[in-house]
Design a protein around this motif. Structure first.
Motif: not given
Length: 340
Positions: A58, A63, A306, A309-311, A316
């Motif tokens: 991940s 990504d 996305e 912000e997710r990573n 995070s």
């Protein structure tokens, strides 16, 4: 036609066929025949590339690999992740061990000219900074005169470090280490007074300390570090695929297409949205892909916001504000050419 003319025409025809065959047998075809994308990533950097105890990768750079796989193979899971050190990453790409390098790598003239590689745009606008164990008397990099500095070898950080201290008439003692983990251990063990690396990497490395709160990342940014994916320079068609996947994720954020509404976006009446999701324009064919390539990329990992912000974003573990990586229309410098 004379004998010489016929001979020349024959040679020209043969060269044309040879060239066409070489072009058609490019990286995209190789990836499709293999059925997986070989993507080079960091050996382990929080937020950018990390593997859990079940072997699942991940991160921000991970990504991007998945987005390219979704666009070119129709499935974001058809990726073989290849962990690489800073020293071996470009050789692995040039030798064909990987199809794509997505490993927090800085775009420079020397790298493109000397290594025969191409950077497919910028995915993260970064800059080099410094991290010290909490010392109330150190608040600026200009106070580091005479310091022992831990730095990873095989990175642009070494040259930037030398430039910064020379430009500011300061002295330092370089303590080089082969990996980020070794450099961080050098700081934690007191082998050096300060650790330098890309600011994003420092945020990630700080989390690996026993007491992250004891480390401070100084506000000074001493260089431009445009990070992005890399391909071999001898395959412009594959370079274009990777480059436009990058741009598609940014354009998706601009027009409001997300992983959650991507399917519904196919019914939009807005021209920019319709071209992005492939219901008009026929753009995929120009890249050797089908017209739903960008739609699949966004559905698989989300748009740029996305992914960020997710990573690595403020919610995070790293907690890095968008800053320069905000859209150009919202105060940042993130910008992508239009899909048309």
């Amino acid at each position: 036609m004379s004998t010489e003319a016929r001979a020349f025409a024959g040679v020209l025809f043969a060269l044309t066929i040879s060239f066409a065959s070489a072009v058609s047998a490019g990286t995209l075809d190789t990836v499709r025949q293999r059925g997986t994308l070989a993507c080079g990533v960091n050996q382990g950097l929080f937020g950018f590339a990390e593997r859990n105890d079940k072997g699942v990768w991940s991160g921000f750079d991970v990504d991007f690999c998945r987005a390219v796989a979704a666009a070119s193979l129709g499935d974001p899971d058809k990726v073989s992740f290849v962990p690489l050190s800073a020293a071996e990453r470009f050789d692995a790409l040039r030798e064909g061990k990987i199809d794509l390098l997505s490993r927090n790598s800085t775009w420079t003239l020397e790298r493109e000219a000397d290594l025969s590689v191409l950077f497919a745009g910028i995915t993260y606008h970064d800059g080099q900074s410094f991290m010290v164990m909490r010392k109330p008397d150190v608040t600026s990099a200009l106070e580091l005169d005479g310091s022992k500095v831990c730095v990873q070898t095989g990175t642009t950080s070494q040259a930037n470090l030398a430039d910064f201290f020379r430009a500011n008439s300061m002295k330092y003692e370089e303590r080089p280490f082969p990996t980020p983990a070794d450099a961080l251990k050098g700081l934690a063990d007191g082998q050096c007074d300060v650790l330098t690396a890309d600011q994003s990497a420092l945020y990630a490395m700080r989390l690996e300390l026993k007491k992250p709160s004891e480390a401070v990342i100084l506000p000074d940014v001493i260089s431009k570090e445009p990070l992005g994916p890399v391909t071999r320079a001898d395959d412009p068609a594959w370079f274009n695929v990777v480059k436009w996947v990058n741009f598609a994720l940014v354009n998706a954020e601009e027009v409001g297409v997300t992983s959650q509404n991507a399917t519904e976006a196919s019914g939009s009446t807005k021209p920019d949205v319709r071209r992005l999701v492939g219901v008009e324009g026929g753009l995929g064919k120009k890249l050797g892909l089908d017209d739903a390539w960008a739609l699949r990329a966004v559905k698989s990992v989300g748009n740029y916001a996305e992914v960020y912000e997710r990573n690595v974003g403020t919610k995070s573990r790293l907690g890095i504000p968008r800053g320069l990586n905000q859209l150009w229309s919202m105060g940042g410098i993130l910008y992508a050419p239009p899909l048309r």
